[in-house]
Every structure is written in structure tokens, then in C-alpha cells.
Design a protein around this motif. Structure first.
Motif, mmCIF file in Angstrom:
data_model
loop_
_atom_site.group_PDB
_atom_site.id
_atom_site.type_symbol
_atom_site.label_atom_id
_atom_site.label_comp_id
_atom_site.label_asym_id
_atom_site.label_seq_id
_atom_site.Cartn_x
_atom_site.Cartn_y
_atom_site.Cartn_z
ATOM 1 N N ASN A 1 96.211 -82.860 -2.215
ATOM 2 C CA ASN A 1 95.609 -81.552 -2.568
ATOM 3 C C ASN A 1 95.149 -81.468 -4.020
ATOM 4 O O ASN A 1 95.227 -80.390 -4.635
ATOM 5 C CB ASN A 1 96.590 -80.406 -2.282
ATOM 6 C CG ASN A 1 96.839 -80.239 -0.800
ATOM 7 O OD1 ASN A 1 95.982 -80.564 0.019
ATOM 8 N ND2 ASN A 1 98.005 -79.754 -0.458
ATOM 9 N N LEU A 2 94.695 -82.589 -4.574
ATOM 10 C CA LEU A 2 94.236 -82.586 -5.974
ATOM 11 C C LEU A 2 93.087 -81.591 -6.163
ATOM 12 O O LEU A 2 93.015 -80.893 -7.182
ATOM 13 C CB LEU A 2 93.790 -84.001 -6.382
ATOM 14 C CG LEU A 2 93.284 -84.152 -7.814
ATOM 15 C CD1 LEU A 2 94.390 -83.851 -8.827
ATOM 16 C CD2 LEU A 2 92.744 -85.552 -8.077
ATOM 17 N N GLY A 3 92.219 -81.504 -5.155
ATOM 18 C CA GLY A 3 91.092 -80.568 -5.222
ATOM 19 C C GLY A 3 91.575 -79.137 -5.409
ATOM 20 O O GLY A 3 91.054 -78.392 -6.249
ATOM 21 N N TYR A 4 92.597 -78.758 -4.630
ATOM 22 C CA TYR A 4 93.149 -77.400 -4.740
ATOM 23 C C TYR A 4 93.741 -77.155 -6.129
ATOM 24 O O TYR A 4 93.611 -76.074 -6.693
ATOM 25 C CB TYR A 4 94.236 -77.180 -3.690
ATOM 26 C CG TYR A 4 93.713 -76.918 -2.293
ATOM 27 C CD1 TYR A 4 92.930 -75.798 -2.024
ATOM 28 C CD2 TYR A 4 94.015 -77.764 -1.237
ATOM 29 C CE1 TYR A 4 92.455 -75.543 -0.754
ATOM 30 C CE2 TYR A 4 93.543 -77.517 0.044
ATOM 31 C CZ TYR A 4 92.765 -76.406 0.282
ATOM 32 O OH TYR A 4 92.299 -76.153 1.542
ATOM 33 N N ILE A 5 94.408 -78.196 -6.667
ATOM 34 C CA ILE A 5 95.016 -78.051 -8.006
ATOM 35 C C ILE A 5 93.912 -77.820 -9.038
ATOM 36 O O ILE A 5 94.007 -76.919 -9.878
ATOM 37 C CB ILE A 5 95.868 -79.298 -8.366
ATOM 38 C CG1 ILE A 5 97.067 -79.399 -7.436
ATOM 39 C CG2 ILE A 5 96.331 -79.239 -9.827
ATOM 40 C CD1 ILE A 5 97.920 -80.648 -7.619
ATOM 41 N N LEU A 6 92.847 -78.615 -8.959
ATOM 42 C CA LEU A 6 91.758 -78.494 -9.941
ATOM 43 C C LEU A 6 91.039 -77.149 -9.804
ATOM 44 O O LEU A 6 90.703 -76.515 -10.810
ATOM 45 C CB LEU A 6 90.773 -79.661 -9.782
ATOM 46 C CG LEU A 6 91.344 -81.041 -10.135
ATOM 47 C CD1 LEU A 6 90.331 -82.136 -9.847
ATOM 48 C CD2 LEU A 6 91.789 -81.101 -11.596
ATOM 49 N N VAL A 7 90.850 -76.707 -8.554
ATOM 50 C CA VAL A 7 90.203 -75.400 -8.350
ATOM 51 C C VAL A 7 91.080 -74.289 -8.924
ATOM 52 O O VAL A 7 90.593 -73.372 -9.602
ATOM 53 C CB VAL A 7 89.927 -75.171 -6.837
ATOM 54 C CG1 VAL A 7 89.582 -73.722 -6.554
ATOM 55 C CG2 VAL A 7 88.797 -76.069 -6.368
ATOM 56 N N THR A 8 92.392 -74.388 -8.672
ATOM 57 C CA THR A 8 93.318 -73.367 -9.206
ATOM 58 C C THR A 8 93.234 -73.333 -10.728
ATOM 59 O O THR A 8 93.148 -72.253 -11.338
ATOM 60 C CB THR A 8 94.776 -73.689 -8.772
ATOM 61 O OG1 THR A 8 94.791 -73.844 -7.356
ATOM 62 C CG2 THR A 8 95.741 -72.600 -9.184
ATOM 63 N N LEU A 9 93.242 -74.529 -11.324
ATOM 64 C CA LEU A 9 93.182 -74.632 -12.780
ATOM 65 C C LEU A 9 91.883 -74.001 -13.314
ATOM 66 O O LEU A 9 91.920 -73.202 -14.269
ATOM 67 C CB LEU A 9 93.238 -76.122 -13.154
ATOM 68 C CG LEU A 9 93.631 -76.473 -14.568
ATOM 69 C CD1 LEU A 9 95.001 -75.931 -14.903
ATOM 70 C CD2 LEU A 9 93.638 -77.995 -14.737
ATOM 71 N N ALA A 10 90.768 -74.330 -12.660
ATOM 72 C CA ALA A 10 89.474 -73.786 -13.096
ATOM 73 C C ALA A 10 89.450 -72.270 -12.956
ATOM 74 O O ALA A 10 88.966 -71.556 -13.851
ATOM 75 C CB ALA A 10 88.355 -74.418 -12.265
ATOM 76 N N LEU A 11 90.007 -71.766 -11.848
ATOM 77 C CA LEU A 11 90.015 -70.309 -11.636
ATOM 78 C C LEU A 11 90.902 -69.596 -12.653
ATOM 79 O O LEU A 11 90.562 -68.511 -13.123
ATOM 80 C CB LEU A 11 90.489 -69.992 -10.216
ATOM 81 C CG LEU A 11 89.454 -70.234 -9.111
ATOM 82 C CD1 LEU A 11 90.095 -70.119 -7.737
ATOM 83 C CD2 LEU A 11 88.297 -69.239 -9.225
ATOM 84 N N VAL A 12 92.033 -70.224 -12.981
ATOM 85 C CA VAL A 12 92.923 -69.592 -13.976
ATOM 86 C C VAL A 12 92.242 -69.576 -15.345
ATOM 87 O O VAL A 12 92.319 -68.574 -16.074
ATOM 88 C CB VAL A 12 94.297 -70.318 -14.034
ATOM 89 C CG1 VAL A 12 95.153 -69.778 -15.176
ATOM 90 C CG2 VAL A 12 95.041 -70.140 -12.727
ATOM 91 N N ILE A 13 91.542 -70.655 -15.680
ATOM 92 C CA ILE A 13 90.816 -70.693 -16.966
ATOM 93 C C ILE A 13 89.755 -69.585 -16.982
ATOM 94 O O ILE A 13 89.648 -68.832 -17.951
ATOM 95 C CB ILE A 13 90.173 -72.095 -17.179
ATOM 96 C CG1 ILE A 13 91.270 -73.129 -17.437
ATOM 97 C CG2 ILE A 13 89.172 -72.082 -18.343
ATOM 98 C CD1 ILE A 13 90.803 -74.573 -17.462
ATOM 99 N N ALA A 14 89.025 -69.470 -15.876
ATOM 100 C CA ALA A 14 87.996 -68.422 -15.794
ATOM 101 C C ALA A 14 88.626 -67.031 -15.880
ATOM 102 O O ALA A 14 88.104 -66.132 -16.550
ATOM 103 C CB ALA A 14 87.231 -68.562 -14.480
ATOM 104 N N PHE A 15 89.782 -66.871 -15.235
ATOM 105 C CA PHE A 15 90.483 -65.578 -15.238
ATOM 106 C C PHE A 15 90.910 -65.186 -16.655
ATOM 107 O O PHE A 15 90.647 -64.072 -17.115
ATOM 108 C CB PHE A 15 91.708 -65.672 -14.308
ATOM 109 C CG PHE A 15 92.684 -64.543 -14.437
ATOM 110 C CD1 PHE A 15 92.416 -63.298 -13.883
ATOM 111 C CD2 PHE A 15 93.885 -64.704 -15.124
ATOM 112 C CE1 PHE A 15 93.318 -62.252 -13.997
ATOM 113 C CE2 PHE A 15 94.788 -63.668 -15.252
ATOM 114 C CZ PHE A 15 94.513 -62.440 -14.689
ATOM 115 N N ILE A 16 91.545 -66.138 -17.365
ATOM 116 C CA ILE A 16 92.027 -65.816 -18.725
ATOM 117 C C ILE A 16 90.832 -65.527 -19.642
ATOM 118 O O ILE A 16 90.849 -64.555 -20.416
ATOM 119 C CB ILE A 16 92.895 -66.963 -19.307
ATOM 120 C CG1 ILE A 16 94.110 -67.230 -18.415
ATOM 121 C CG2 ILE A 16 93.371 -66.604 -20.718
ATOM 122 C CD1 ILE A 16 94.935 -68.457 -18.819
#
Lengths: 507, 155
Positions: free
Chosen positions: B80-95
């Protein structure tokens, strides 16, 4: 008697009671959910303690810690998946008992023995902390430095399989603890020009990033829509007199082992549950029943992990050395309120300390009452898939970090720390060592510098009296088994390499 | 990437981190008098730590480079590396969005909806979007009630 009544008066306030109930609820849920666990629950509630009086905040974290230790057994029994590492031994007999048609009884055995273990740990906390703190008043700066080193060595060498990586983890924690303005000279250290780092690395951001954010990545990696299936819809939890009699002895043995191992920094509930299980199975008249759903096999590890929670508080309150990662986070709550644990806290913050003593008992009672009422309901919580948990817990983490200092810098920091520690965890670096070193860094550095200043830079100050020599010997004793094992492993490797070489030559 | 390579990269990064920590430390401390009469100033202890970190990281690096066992040569697999990277990108965008634009609760709602829709995509886009919107609305409402109304904390 008057002071005792006064202590109870300080304890029984509505705020304290509500905080204990909240902590118990959060601890039960997080403990029960595989992947989350006690440490994340305590880390997540840490920012909340900012807004609370010190006693209420600390009792909330203690209630979370206690309830989390029991909560781990819910999934261990119903699903065969331990919610926390401390509940790993409970799976051996808890899950077979549940499979044999008595899941409610297995949970009741766990709850009762956890509660008795918790009370036992609380009594050990009350009766051992005070004499230990009085004894520690004889210590000076060199002895405090050495005590800190003992805490680091025991935790560092007992956690993780690669000892060098554990030592690197300790160094990383100590380095993180030195960032910011030096309190003795006012010089800023390793702030990289960031004004937000002048007060040091934000404890909440560091902890939540290290434990919660990295753990969420691990949960994603394990699968987002894994749904644990529990076949148990109706839980009959009542125990008979015979049942209680059956678990009396293993509970007592488990409690004794748990409290004793809890006092030693670095061992904690994770190991004590196995020690207790092994001891009780050896002492039992029916060792053949273990592993097949035996009540004694549930009572021993469950009582030991809760007793170890009380035991771990002893070196923390008396000496200022946290015995486990969860206690290190609780130490963070003390630091946030400007309180330094150690022998002086017994006089400087007497009401708080005795509030914690009696409050610890109360958190156990709350765990028993809440656990009795809601355990059947909580078994339903286990059905929540990771896709919901990860998203919601992630948002709660970010809110908690921001609420602690209202600084966006901390959010970025926590995210960075989370990513780094996700990789470090995969490479077998010890996160527990980092956090314990981080909270001990100020004590270690301050006493190290003070000792050397007093001795004009001479290191002989660390072996200048009986206490310090005894502490140095304790450090050597703590490190000896690991060094011995390392040499033994190396010897075995070179012997097998030589044998392999001979075989090749013969061929 | 093999475990050996990842371990080596991490050891090198730790050495670089240790050196930059020491450089920054000694540079900032050089502006002040940092040696007391005993020679133990504010950089004394951190410098010992830096030395130890570099030494231990070097030991790990050498040990790792010499280890050619099958375990160390195995490829590092991240499910699930893709999910981890998407989560990371979304959190960066959120902050970033929260920091520079504001509207905290709107950001929370958007983050939760997108995360849950992506996480449950295997159940079909309509189903996962519906579950995502409902869960995000309930959670955001709860957070607004708790922080915005009861505790009076503004984000």
C-alpha cells in the motif's frame, strides 16, 4: 488522618472523576483496537492535559494507561490478535477459551485479574516510592547523571534486536533534547535559525509524530479494509466463586512479577506478561491445560501487565526515570506543567504526588467498573475497519499538535518526524529509546555539566563515593548481558565460518 | 531497493544529520562565551553526542556493507505504498491550505472525505464517496461542536 482526608478531598473532584472516566474510555478503545495501543492513546491525550489542572491531566493519562493495558486483552481474547504487545501472552489461553464457547468468561477473568494487578501495582507505588525517594535525597549531581544513564542503558539495550541501532536511537533522543536555548548560558543550540525551536522541540509534536503518525502509516501498509470478524454476539460475563478461587494464585504471582519487572526501567508489561505466564504454567498442577483455554493462563499475564504499570511509576516518581514509553509521555505532562519528577517532588508537590497515589487506585476501580459495563459493547468497536480509524485519528493528531502551541511549524515538524520514524521503525531502530532519552536529556545534561563544573572537568567525580560507584557497577551489570551476547554471537558466527571453510577445503 | 541499501542510506543520512547538527551548534554557540572555567560549556555535551552518533552510524554502515546475508539482500516491500504517499500528499495539502488560506473545518471536511473515498475505493466510487461524505460531515460536526462551541477554541 487529617492529611489523608485532605488528600481524598483533592482527589474526589468532578474534574478529576470526569478525566478518569474519559481516560478509561479512550484507553479501552485504543487498547482494544489492534494497531493503535496504549502509547498512542496516551500521546493523543497529552495535548488535552494543557488545559487541565496537573492532577486531573495526569490522572487522565494514568487511567488511559491502565485501561489500555486491559483493553489489549479484548481483541486478544475475541479475535486472537493482541491489541497491545502487553496482551500477547493472553492470546495463548484467552483465544482458545473464547473459541470453546466462553468469550465472556475469558474477558471477565482478564478484567478481574487486571484490576487486582492494578491495585497491587498501586500499593507497590505507594509503599515503595516514598522510601526510594527518601533514599534518593542522598544523591548529588553525579549520581543523578548515572541514574539517567542507567535508565537509558536498560531501556536501550532491552528494546530492539540490534543493540547498536538502539544506542543510536538513544543518541538521537538526547540530541533532540538538547535543541533550543541552553538554560544555563542562554546560548541557542541547533535551532537552525528557527525561532520556533528556541524553546526546544515541541514535546507533543515530537511524540505524536513519532508514535501516532508513523503508526498510522504502518496501519495503512497493513491493509485499510481489513475487517476483524468476531463470532461472539452475546457475552456471558458472570464469574462464580470457584472461578475466582481458580485465578487467585496466578493473579497474585502475576501481580508480584509484574510489579517487580515494572520497577526495572525498560522491561515493562511486554516482557512481564511472558515471565508471569511462564512462572504460573511451571507452578501449575495441570501444566498440560495451558494453551488450551486455561483461566490461569489468562489471569497471570493480565495481572502482571497491569501491576507493571504501577511498578513503572515507582522509578518515575521517586527518581525521575520513566520505566516505559507510556510513562515517558506521562512525564511529558509533568514537564508541560513545570513539574520535575524525582525525590524533591514529594515535598514540592506533595498534594499532586499523593493525589497520584490514591488516584492510581481510583483509575483501577474505574477500569473495573467501566470494563464490566461496556466490555460487551466494546467488542463491537473491533469491527471498525482501518479506513475509518486512520482518517479520523490522523485528523485528531493534527488538531492535538496544533492545540498544544497554536504553531503551524509543529504540524510540519510532526509530519517530518512521522515519516522519518516510519522508516527508522522498519529498520529496527528503537522508538522507545528515542522518547525516553528525549525526556531524560535535560536531567542527564544538566547533572553531567554540573558534576564536571564542580570537579573542574575531572571525570573522577563519577566514582567519587559509594553511591556513585554502586551506580557505575549497576550500569556495567545492566550492559554486561548484552555485551556478552554480542561476543557470543560473534564467536558462533566465526566458528561456523571456520567450519564452512574447512568443509570447502575438504571438498 | 534492498534492505542493505536502505540501511546504508539511513546510516549516511544520520552521519550527515550529525555533522550539520554539530556545525549549526558550534556556529551559534561561537557567538557567546561557551567555555566555562572547567571547559564544560553549552556545546560540550552535544558535541560528545555528535561524536558518538557519527561513530555508531559508521559502525552500522560498515557492519551493514559487510553483511551479504539473504535477509539483508532482500528487497524492501511496502504494501500500500501508493496509499501512504497519497495520505502524505493530502496531509501536506491540508496543512498548507489551513496555514495559508484558513477555513479549518472546511479543510477537515475535505480531507476526511477524500481520504475515506480513496481508502474505500475498492467498494466502488459511489459507495465510498457517500460513506466518506457522511462520515466526514459527522466528524467535522462533532469537532466543531467540541472545539468551536463547547471549548471555545478557534483554529
Amino acid at each position: 488522618m487529617e492529611t489523608f482526608i485532605n488528600d481524598l478531598g483533592n482527589l474526589f473532584t468532578i474534574t478529576n472523576m470526569l478525566c478518569i472516566l474519559l481516560g478509561t474510555g479512550v484507553g479501552l478503545v485504543f487498547g482494544a483496537l489492534p494497531g493503535l495501543g496504549t502509547v498512542i492513546a496516551v500521546a493523543l491525550l497529552l495535548p488535552v492535559t494543557f488545559t487541565l489542572p496537573p492532577l486531573a491531566g495526569i490522572l487522565m493519562l494514568l487511567a488511559t494507561y491502565q485501561a489500555g493495558e486491559y483493553g489489549g486483552s479484548i481483541s486478544a481474547i475475541l479475535l486472537g490478535v493482541p491489541g497491545t504487545p502487553q496482551a500477547a501472552a493472553t492470546v495463548l489461553d484467552g483465544y482458545p477459551m473464547a473459541m470453546n464457547g466462553a468469550p465472556g468468561k475469558a474477558l471477565s477473568f482478564s478484567l478481574l485479574s487486571s484490576s487486582i494487578g492494578g491495585i497491587f501495582g498501586g500499593l507497590v507505588l505507594i509503599f515503595v516510592s516514598v522510601p526510594l525517594a527518601e533514599f534518593a535525597l542522598n544523591f548529588g549531581s553525579p549520581e543523578y547523571f548515572l541514574l539517567g544513564v542507567i535508565g537509558l542503558i536498560t531501556v536501550g539495550l532491552l528494546s530492539g534486536t540490534d543493540k547498536i541501532k538502539s544506542l543510536i536511537s538513544i543518541i538521537l533522543g538526547l540530541m533532540a533534547g538538547t535543541v533550543g536555548v541552553d538554560t544555563l548560558t542562554g546560548v541557542d543550540r541547533a535551532t537552525f535559525g528557527q525561532p520556533e525551536l528556541m524553546d526546544g522541540i515541541n514535546l507533543v509534536a515530537f511524540l505524536v509524530g513519532m508514535f501516532a503518525v508513523s503508526e498510522l502509516f504502518i496501519m495503512i501498509s497493513k491493509g485499510l479494509n481489513t475487517r476483524y470478524i468476531s463470532a461472539h454476539t452475546k457475552l456471558e460475563t458472570r464469574l462464580t466463586k470457584e472461578d475466582v478461587k481458580l485465578i487467585a494464585k496466578p493473579t497474585l504471582i502475576g501481580s508480584l512479577i509484574g510489579a517487580a519487572t515494572g520497577i526495572l526501567p525498560g522491561i515493562g508489561g511486554g516482557a512481564s506478561c511472558w515471565f508471569a505466564y511462564a512462572a504460573v504454567s511451571k507452578m501449575s498442577k495441570h501444566p498440560e491445560k495451558f494453551g488450551k483455554g486455561c483461566a490461569e493462563g489468562i489471569a497471570a499475564p493480565e495481572s502482571s501487565n497491569n501491576a507493571s504499570a504501577g511498578g513503572a511509576m515507582v522509578p518515575f516518581l521517586a527518581l525521575g526515570i520513566p520505566g516505559s514509553a507510556a510513562v515517558a509521555i506521562i512525564m511529558g505532562a509533568f514537564i508541560m506543567h513545570g513539574i520535575q519528577p524525582g525525590p524533591n517532588v514529594f515535598t514540592a508537590e506533595r498534594d499532586l504526588v499523593y493525589g497520584i497515589f490514591y488516584g492510581f487506585m481510583l483509575t483501577t476501580v474505574a477500569m473495573f467498573l467501566v470494563g464490566s459495563l461496556v466490555t460487551p459493547v466494546f467488542s463491537r468497536v473491533l469491527l471498525v475497519p482501518n479506513s475509518f480509524l486512520v482518517a479520523i485519528v490522523l485528523v485528531l493528531c493534527l488538531i492535538g499538535i496544533y492545540a498544544s502551541k497554536a504553531a503551524f511549524f509543529d504540524l510540519w515538524l510532526a509530519l517530518g518526524v512521522g515519516v522519518v520514524f516510519y522508516i527508522l521503525k522498519r529498520l529496527d531502530y528503537s522508538v522507545s529509546s528515542v522518547i525516553i532519552a528525549y525526556v531524560l536529556a535535560p536531567i542527564i545534561e544538566e547533572n553531567f555539566r554540573r558534576s564536571l563544573t564542580l570537579s573542574n572537568g575531572s571525570y573522577q567525580v563519577f566514582i567519587s563515593n559509594g553511591y556513585s560507584i554502586a551506580l557505575v557497577l549497576m550500569i556495567l551489570l545492566a550492559a554486561a548481558p548484552s555485551i556478552h551476547n554480542a561476543f557470543k554471537k560473534r564467536g558462533n558466527q566465526s566458528a561456523s565460518a571456520t567450519a564452512e571453510g574447512r568443509t570447502n577445503t575438504a571438498d | 531497493m534492498t534492505l542493505k541499501s536502505l540501511n546504508s542510506i539511513m546510516s549516511i543520512l544520520l552521519i550527515i544529520g550529525g555533522i550539520s547538527y554539530a556545525l549549526n551548534l558550534n556556529h551559534s554557540a561561537s557567538q557567546a562565551i561557551f567555555f566555562s572555567s572547567s571547559g564544560v560549556g553549552p556545546v560540550y555535551f552535544p558535541n560528545i553526542l555528535t561524536g558518538l552518533l557519527i561513530f555508531l552510524s559508521l559502525v552500522t554502515l560498515i557492519k551493514n556493507l559487510r553483511d551479504s546475508g539473504p535477509e539483508n539482500m532482500a528487497r524492501v516491500v511496502t504494501p500500500n505504498l501508493g496509499y501512504i504517499l497519497v495520505t502524505l500528499a493530502l496531509v501536506i495539502a491540508f496543512i498548507a491550505s489551513w496555514q495559508f488560506i484558513g477555513f479549518f473545518y472546511l479543510n477537515v471536511f475535505a480531507l476526511l472525505t477524500i481520504l475515506m473515498t480513496i481508502y474505500r475505493i475498492e467498494f466502488g466510487i459511489r459507495n465510498s464517496l457517500l460513506v466518506g461524505v457522511v462520515t466526514a460531515a459527522c466528524t467535522t460536526g462533532f469537532l466543531f461542536g467540541l472545539f468551536g462551541k463547547i471549548l471555545g477554541i478557534s483554529f
